[in-house]
Scaffold this active site. Structure first.
Site, PDB file in Angstrom:
ATOM      1  N   ASP A 203       0.835  -1.188   0.000  1.00  0.00           N
ATOM      2  CA  ASP A 203       0.000   0.000   0.000  1.00  0.00           C
ATOM      3  C   ASP A 203       0.877   1.249   0.000  1.00  0.00           C
ATOM      4  O   ASP A 203       1.856   1.338   0.741  1.00  0.00           O
ATOM      5  CB  ASP A 203      -0.882  -0.014   1.258  1.00  0.00           C
ATOM      6  N   GLU A 272       1.365  -0.360  -5.044  1.00  0.00           N
ATOM      7  CA  GLU A 272       0.501   0.741  -5.440  1.00  0.00           C
ATOM      8  C   GLU A 272       1.349   2.008  -5.516  1.00  0.00           C
ATOM      9  O   GLU A 272       2.013   2.373  -4.552  1.00  0.00           O
ATOM     10  CB  GLU A 272      -0.607   0.927  -4.405  1.00  0.00           C
TER      11      GLU A 272
END
Length: 542
Positions: A203, A272
């Site tokens: 993330d 990401e």
């Protein structure tokens, strides 16, 4: 382990499971790990290569698991560590890999590390988070902003300092300039590797490091919809984020992470990337074979979907990529569902859903597909009083947040709460989703669900789509045409993103592929005729 097994991720398809909304096994209204296990045969039937589990770690759930309070614990809401181990074993039995989310940039403010860090300026974890003195007038250290609104700094009266949070104030940023933080996080990741996970989804992977001098970000002279889904009505878009993220020091940590994964054959990473130069960063973070395996950006997660935009995006990453590897996605738990976001004339269309499926799965790279895409689910419509996402509550009504893409999976059309749970679900089931339930589509051979199954099964056998190069050939206001090539074999891939039929003149000796699932293209001599939202493939001679 053979090279092919180690490199399973190259061209692989990863199915994102958002556990809260997948299936509730114990009737508390929230999906859980036993629920995922219960529905695992369904996932396997899709012909995907791996699952990505969104966070299930111990958390106060201020950001629904993306605020971790224990990097080695399973929150009781989702089950137990034994439940997780059983799920991993069951996935492996079905030939699927397991990737888990790692939220390394920040923890929960309830993590014991932060509790200790904020207690004084001289404890063992005093520098585990990003602390800074106020300016002489007591104001925040610099102009950095939070993605979720307001300054990226909150005051702590115990230390009489500000702490950095790129997201919620309850998500303090860890200090990656502290070597002990890096060591601890890598140890925690190895804990999961030893339990059998096959890799990690990282993330906000470009947020880890901040500028040690805390310099102000410059203004953004071109305010537009930006990285990580930021809208132009969010002041975050008003800065160029060159000091608060995507710092050069990040590369050294990613190399340490890759070295850890190398000790576990077949383990991989997908990151990401949300930044002003996302395609360039994706390339930098996946090139050279010593950092990340693959990365994805938000470039196909925006509202822009014209053939020209898609061509520009693909050519941009290919130009930068060198020996790196991309991972494409049109939907996830952070953005409006693609069936609504990329609908023409505001009406989600199953035929367009099939087109977007084929387009995504025909690009060079790996693929992440989000639960419910295979059903063609549109964005759920929620009332303000139904919202639980702090992001949406802050920016309502112009931005409704992320709840609309996180509503429960519809398993049975007529069942209470569409078969997701036996009690009140954490988010309501959208009535428009009931007719698109798994049970309804499973029985229909022409459904979106069965289309996905057939197309994914067919793609598995096409090495050219999994491994081949890509070259953009043509685009206009509706058509997108590109070539995929592997060795001496080449295909022309044609997509009509418009709502009127179109024709495209084929090169001499092109041979149509007529066994492609869900393709309704017709071929007449040297012409391919594509209906609205149609697609097709032809083999090129020579």
């Amino acid at each position: 382990m053979s090279e092919q097994l180690q490199n399973w991720w190259r061209g692989g398809v990863i199915y994102q499971v958002y556990p809260r909304s997948f299936f509730d096994s114990n009737g508390d209204g929230v999906g859980d790990l036993p629920g995922v296990l219960h529905k695992l045969d369904y996932i396997a039937s899709l012909n995907v290569d791996a699952i990505w589990l969104s966070p299930f770690f111990t958390s106060p759930m201020k950001d629904f698991g993306y605020d971790v309070a224990d990097y080695r614990g399973v929150d009781p809401l989702f089950g137990t560590l034994d439940d997780f181990v059983r799920l991993v074993e069951a996935c492996h039995e079905r030939g699927m890999r397991v990737l888990i989310d790692q939220v390394l940039n920040h923890s929960s403010d309830q993590h014991q590390w932060f509790v200790e860090s904020r207690s004084s300026r001289d404890n063992d974890k005093a520098d585990w988070y990003v602390w800074a003195d106020p300016k002489p007038d007591g104001t925040v250290p610099n102009n950095w902003l939070s993605v979720f609104g307001g300054p990226a700094w909150s005051w702590d009266s115990r230390r009489r300092q500000y702490y950095l949070h790129n997201f919620l104030s309850s998500q303090p940023d860890l200090n990656f300039h502290c070597a002990a933080v890096q060591d601890q996080l890598l140890d925690d990741m190895e804990f999961w590797l030893k339990l059998g996970v096959d890799g990690f989804r990282l993330d906000a992977a470009n947020f880890y490091f901040h500028d040690a001098e805390l310099r102000d970000n410059p203004p953004n002279t071109e305010i537009r919809e930006g990285s990580i889904g930021v809208r132009i009505d969010n002041p975050y878009a008003y800065q160029r984020h060159i000091y608060d993220k995507t710092r050069p020091e990040n590369m050294d940590f990613l190399r340490r992470l890759r070295a850890l994964l190398q000790r576990y054959p077949g383990a991989s990473s997908v990151a990401e990337i949300g930044c002003d130069e996302s395609l360039r960063t994706m390339a930098a973070y996946t090139s050279g074979g010593d950092t990340l395996h693959m990365a994805y950006s938000f470039d196909l997660l925006t509202e822009q979907c014209s053939p020209g935009y898609i061509r520009h995006t693909v050519e941009g990453i290919e130009r930068e990529l060198a020996d790196g590897w991309s991972c494409w996605s049109m939907g996830n738990h952070d953005v409006v569902r693609v069936m609504t976001r990329w609908a023409l004339n505001g009406r989600p269309d199953p035929e367009r859903g099939r087109l977007l499926m084929a387009l995504l799965l025909s690009l060079r790279g790996s693929v992440c597909m989000y639960q419910g895409e295979e059903l063609g689910l549109p964005e759920a419509e929620l009332r303000y009083e139904d919202l639980v996402d702090p992001y949406g509550i802050t920016f309502w009504p112009e931005f409704k947040g992320r709840d609309g893409c996180r509503t429960p999976m519809p398993w049975e059309s007529e069942a209470h709460h569409a078969g997701f749970t036996g009690s009140q679900p954490w988010l309501p089931v959208d009535d428009s989703h009931r007719s698109l339930s798994v049970a309804a589509q499973d029985a229909d051979p022409h459904s979106m669900l069965n289309c996905y199954r057939r197309f994914l099964g067919w793609r598995r056998e096409q090495r050219l789509l999994i491994e081949g190069d890509i070259h953009m050939v043509y685009h206009d206001d509706a058509l997108l045409v590109f070539e995929r090539r592997l060795g001496d074999e080449a295909w022309l891939c044609l997509f009509n993103l418009g709502d009127l039929s179109r024709s495209y003149e084929l090169p001499a000796q092109a041979v149509p592929l007529v066994d492609v699932p869900a393709s309704f293209a017709e071929y007449d001599g040297h012409w391919a005729r594509l209906p609205a939202h149609g697609f097709g493939y032809v083999r090129l001679a020579g």
